[in-house]
Design an enzyme around this catalytic site. Structure first.
Site, mmCIF file in Angstrom:
data_model
loop_
_atom_site.group_PDB
_atom_site.id
_atom_site.type_symbol
_atom_site.label_atom_id
_atom_site.label_comp_id
_atom_site.label_asym_id
_atom_site.label_seq_id
_atom_site.Cartn_x
_atom_site.Cartn_y
_atom_site.Cartn_z
ATOM 1 N N HIS A 1 -13.722 -16.563 -16.721
ATOM 2 C CA HIS A 1 -13.800 -16.499 -18.192
ATOM 3 C C HIS A 1 -13.331 -15.148 -18.693
ATOM 4 O O HIS A 1 -13.214 -14.178 -17.944
ATOM 5 C CB HIS A 1 -15.237 -16.749 -18.664
ATOM 6 C CG HIS A 1 -16.206 -15.670 -18.255
ATOM 7 N ND1 HIS A 1 -16.623 -15.509 -16.956
ATOM 8 C CD2 HIS A 1 -16.816 -14.697 -18.969
ATOM 9 C CE1 HIS A 1 -17.460 -14.480 -16.883
ATOM 10 N NE2 HIS A 1 -17.591 -13.961 -18.097
ATOM 11 N N ASP B 1 -14.810 -12.633 -21.704
ATOM 12 C CA ASP B 1 -16.121 -12.574 -22.364
ATOM 13 C C ASP B 1 -16.087 -13.058 -23.823
ATOM 14 O O ASP B 1 -15.256 -12.606 -24.622
ATOM 15 C CB ASP B 1 -16.677 -11.147 -22.314
ATOM 16 C CG ASP B 1 -17.142 -10.790 -20.905
ATOM 17 O OD1 ASP B 1 -17.606 -11.697 -20.185
ATOM 18 O OD2 ASP B 1 -17.010 -9.616 -20.522
ATOM 19 N N HIS C 1 -12.429 -12.790 -15.499
ATOM 20 C CA HIS C 1 -13.185 -12.344 -14.337
ATOM 21 C C HIS C 1 -14.165 -13.421 -13.914
ATOM 22 O O HIS C 1 -14.469 -14.350 -14.679
ATOM 23 C CB HIS C 1 -13.916 -11.023 -14.631
ATOM 24 C CG HIS C 1 -14.891 -11.093 -15.761
ATOM 25 N ND1 HIS C 1 -14.496 -11.119 -17.081
ATOM 26 C CD2 HIS C 1 -16.239 -11.172 -15.779
ATOM 27 C CE1 HIS C 1 -15.565 -11.192 -17.848
ATOM 28 N NE2 HIS C 1 -16.637 -11.232 -17.092
ATOM 29 N N ARG D 1 -24.648 -4.333 -19.214
ATOM 30 C CA ARG D 1 -23.277 -4.403 -19.739
ATOM 31 C C ARG D 1 -23.259 -3.959 -21.190
ATOM 32 O O ARG D 1 -24.083 -4.407 -21.991
ATOM 33 C CB ARG D 1 -22.751 -5.837 -19.628
ATOM 34 C CG ARG D 1 -21.246 -5.914 -19.835
ATOM 35 C CD ARG D 1 -20.746 -7.324 -19.717
ATOM 36 N NE ARG D 1 -20.685 -7.966 -21.025
ATOM 37 C CZ ARG D 1 -20.498 -9.258 -21.221
ATOM 38 N NH1 ARG D 1 -20.350 -10.074 -20.195
ATOM 39 N NH2 ARG D 1 -20.437 -9.754 -22.444
HETATM 40 C C1 SIN Z 1 -20.068 -10.847 -16.629
HETATM 41 O O1 SIN Z 1 -19.456 -11.886 -16.803
HETATM 42 O O2 SIN Z 1 -20.134 -9.971 -17.463
HETATM 43 C C2 SIN Z 1 -20.777 -10.605 -15.305
HETATM 44 C C3 SIN Z 1 -19.856 -9.973 -14.345
HETATM 45 C C4 SIN Z 1 -20.581 -9.532 -13.106
HETATM 46 O O3 SIN Z 1 -21.824 -9.598 -13.061
HETATM 47 O O4 SIN Z 1 -19.916 -9.090 -12.176
#
Ligand code: SIN
Length: 292
Positions: A120, A122, A268, A283
């Protein structure tokens, strides 16, 4: 085509640009296509303008950048994010009490799911999806829990010219309804509705001017203005194509590593291969513009 590919060289021929050297940071590429580890910088301290400019430039050139051994507090993490724009508040995920911009990333043996387990970009369901995300992992398993990143410039550039022409001008619906119930185990109550937006299937990056594929399995539901079966087929092809390892790098975390990725040109996916161990961090997400 055989399982081993064709006879015309690699599926994607990356043309690396030669760029000026950096003065305040070191930059070591992970792959020719995407990812670089940045050194010589302590994110817990105020950064000079030149260092901020160079970090911005490294992000534009490498799409996702990594920092090791960063002992940032929550406030320092938030301050680092604010150097790149206003901060985004996630429409569903849990955050630290009193700090809505600090999203909690936590998986342990009792978790029903791990964050970001599918490919995805974000919150692409927002009308103005986040420009970038800065993840600080504090606790991680001794092995496993890597994050994979893929260049959507490379995915676009590796399409045939015919497919690029076909996609030109098409838009797709990105829907956040998938958030419903997702964080119930963490006490998050559902909202009446979640964001939904229509974005170009191919977007132009506002900083680099490069074109990037902008559909993802996590949020994109259908391409507008074509029959549903055609949309399903095209999206399935684009997702499979975008997941080619040629466009990817894979980051191995250590405690206090930081990843900063550009959601405008990167997808990612996080690996949950470390059960029953714990992986945990925060995050900070930087607001972005309406994709064009
Ligand atoms: C996310 O999608 O922000 C999580 C990525 C991760 O935990 O590596």
């Amino acid at each position: 085509m055989s399982l081993f590919g064709g006879n015309n060289g690699p599926r994607y021929k990356h043309a690396a640009e030669t760029t000026a050297s950096y003065e305040t940071i070191t930059v070591e590429k992970l792959t020719p296509v995407i990812g670089a580890e940045i050194g010589g910088v302590d994110l817990s301290r105020p950064l000079g303008n030149r260092a901020v400019e160079e970090i911005h430039r490294a992000l534009a050139e490498h799409l996702v950048i990594f920092f090791r051994d960063q002992q940032m507090t929550a406030d320092q993490h938030l301050a680092f994010g604010r150097l790149f724009g206003d901060l985004h508040i996630h429409p569903a995920a849990p955050s630290v009490p009193g700090r809505p911009e600090l999203m909690i990333i936590h998986t342990d043996k009792d978790s029903p799911r791990a964050n970001g387990e599918g490919w995805h970009s974000d919150v692409s369901c927002d009308a103005e999806p986040p420009m970038g995300s800065i993840l600080h992992i504090k606790t991680c398993p001794s092995e496993g829990g890597d994050t994979l990143f893929a260049s959507m410039y490379a995915a676009y550039e590796a399409l045939s010219e015919r497919m690029q022409r076909y996609l030109e001008g098409l838009t797709a619906v990105h829907d956040g309804e998938g958030y419903r119930g997702l964080y119930a185990n963490l006490g998050v109550k559902d909202k009446a509705s979640y964001p939904r937006a229509e974005h170009p299937v191919v977007r132009t990056h506002p900083v680099t001017g490069r074109k990037a594929l902008y559909v993802n399995r996590g949020f994109t539901r259908r391409i507008v203005g074509i029959p549903a079966d055609e949309s399903d087929g095209i999206l399935r092809y684009l997702y499979d194509h975008a997941e080619n390892p040629l466009f990817q790098c894979r980051f191995r975390w250590r405690p206090n590593s930081v990843a900063f990725w550009d959601n405008r040109c990167v997808q990612h996916r996080a690996m949950w291969d470390y059960w029953p161990q714990t992986r945990s961090g925060y995050r900070v997400t930087v607001k972005g513009d309406r994709p064009v």
